[in-house]
Design a protein around this motif. Sequence first.
Motif, mmCIF file in Angstrom:
data_model
loop_
_atom_site.group_PDB
_atom_site.id
_atom_site.type_symbol
_atom_site.label_atom_id
_atom_site.label_comp_id
_atom_site.label_asym_id
_atom_site.label_seq_id
_atom_site.Cartn_x
_atom_site.Cartn_y
_atom_site.Cartn_z
ATOM 1 N N LYS A 159 -1.465 10.342 -13.877
ATOM 2 C CA LYS A 159 -2.431 9.260 -13.704
ATOM 3 C C LYS A 159 -3.862 9.800 -13.760
ATOM 4 C CE LYS A 159 -3.127 5.105 -10.941
ATOM 5 N NZ LYS A 159 -2.812 4.376 -9.694
ATOM 6 N N CYS A 185 2.003 6.930 -6.667
ATOM 7 C CA CYS A 185 0.978 7.872 -7.110
ATOM 8 C C CYS A 185 1.306 9.302 -6.728
ATOM 9 C CB CYS A 185 -0.385 7.504 -6.515
ATOM 10 S SG CYS A 185 -1.106 6.025 -7.214
ATOM 11 N N GLY A 199 -6.998 4.610 -6.889
ATOM 12 C CA GLY A 199 -6.744 3.800 -5.703
ATOM 13 C C GLY A 199 -6.766 4.585 -4.409
ATOM 14 N N VAL A 200 -7.402 5.761 -4.409
ATOM 15 C CA VAL A 200 -7.543 6.567 -3.196
ATOM 16 C C VAL A 200 -8.981 7.055 -3.095
ATOM 17 C CG1 VAL A 200 -5.142 7.353 -3.239
ATOM 18 C CG2 VAL A 200 -6.895 8.721 -4.378
ATOM 19 N N LYS A 201 -9.363 7.497 -1.902
ATOM 20 C CA LYS A 201 -10.705 8.038 -1.714
ATOM 21 C C LYS A 201 -10.788 9.382 -2.425
ATOM 22 C CE LYS A 201 -14.112 9.205 1.841
ATOM 23 N NZ LYS A 201 -15.176 8.465 1.145
ATOM 24 N N VAL A 246 2.414 1.783 -3.435
ATOM 25 C CA VAL A 246 1.460 2.313 -4.411
ATOM 26 C C VAL A 246 1.208 3.793 -4.152
ATOM 27 C CG1 VAL A 246 -0.935 2.218 -5.178
ATOM 28 C CG2 VAL A 246 0.354 0.101 -4.870
ATOM 29 N N GLN A 287 -4.623 10.658 1.881
ATOM 30 C CA GLN A 287 -5.135 9.537 1.118
ATOM 31 C C GLN A 287 -6.499 9.875 0.535
ATOM 32 O OE1 GLN A 287 -4.822 5.787 3.161
ATOM 33 N NE2 GLN A 287 -2.867 6.324 4.083
ATOM 34 N N GLU A 305 -11.884 7.152 -8.038
ATOM 35 C CA GLU A 305 -11.434 6.314 -6.911
ATOM 36 C C GLU A 305 -10.889 4.988 -7.406
ATOM 37 O OE1 GLU A 305 -14.439 5.722 -3.956
ATOM 38 O OE2 GLU A 305 -13.991 7.600 -2.925
ATOM 39 N N SER A 306 -11.607 4.382 -8.354
ATOM 40 C CA SER A 306 -11.187 3.069 -8.861
ATOM 41 C C SER A 306 -9.899 3.165 -9.663
ATOM 42 C CB SER A 306 -12.291 2.454 -9.726
ATOM 43 O OG SER A 306 -12.446 3.160 -10.954
ATOM 44 N N LYS A 307 -9.692 4.271 -10.353
ATOM 45 C CA LYS A 307 -8.503 4.431 -11.185
ATOM 46 C C LYS A 307 -7.280 4.882 -10.387
ATOM 47 C CE LYS A 307 -10.239 3.303 -15.152
ATOM 48 N NZ LYS A 307 -9.769 2.071 -15.851
ATOM 49 N N THR A 314 0.834 -1.204 0.000
ATOM 50 C CA THR A 314 0.000 0.000 0.000
ATOM 51 C C THR A 314 0.862 1.245 0.000
ATOM 52 O OG1 THR A 314 -1.787 -1.116 1.173
ATOM 53 C CG2 THR A 314 -1.777 1.290 1.259
#
Length: 287
Positions: free
Chosen positions: A239, A22, A60-62, A18, A29, A56-58, A15
């Motif tokens: 990203k 990013c 990986g964070v809230k 990653v 986060q 969020e899905s792309k 985690t």
Amino acid sequence: MISFSPSRTLRSLLTCAVMAWCGISHAQQVLRVTAIPDESPTELARKAAPLMKYLESKLGVKVEYTPVTDYAAAVETLVNRKVDLAWFGGFTFVQAHVRSGGKVIPLVQREEDTRFRSVFITTDPGIRTLADLKGKDVSFGSASSTSGHLMPRSFLLQAGLDPDKDFKRVAFSGAHDATIAAVAAGKVQAGALNVSVWEKFVADGKVDTTKVRVFFTTPTYYDYNWTVHADMPAALREKLTQALLALSRDTAEGKEILELQRATRFVPAQADQYKGIEAAARSAGLL
């Protein structure tokens, strides 16, 4: 004694790796997002929800969407890094760019924003051209709106009309949908607004076009974009850009998001594209 779980430790390390890749610190986060309030709060929230979920899905964070009360607040929250990503109109982008000393970066715009337009609407049968607005009550949207004030004002000035001198009264409704409502209710004889909001109202049957009609459509100009602060790490910025550019109407998720955003697709945006809006703002004494 404290015991350690190898699998839990590995997950934590992955985690952190990653998050570092990013460009988001462990403390941050959450990607904070806002937008200029050019429509009602409920409509803005409805449009934002699927996009926030997608990001969020792309990423990986809230991702959190935070509404603001006015256009100036949208500018200040990004300039002061209270949010990470903002949906600006062309003029609010210019304001943020100037206010931050060039420290904001436009990532993408809708394809439609490369050739955006404003419309002037009325219920008065005697109003057929811009010249007919002389001596009338006319509403713009927000004073900081590109398509609801700045560019309509610019085209009025080009036509030889100074709203502050030639109109009986200049009103500011605050938002594009509110301008439609003001004209429809007879509170003003005419109003200027964003063409996409007008077309959406017409398509949804929310305006009686037998009474309210467009009598002038402006030439095209660059408008809205998604903008970040220049301090955002380059890896995260890239990203985020790629996630927005990847949205496609060929997928169910992409189709829903793009339709809500009134977009065919997103394309890269450049700061230089807004030089014309900056010049118009300075010419009109608004910057």
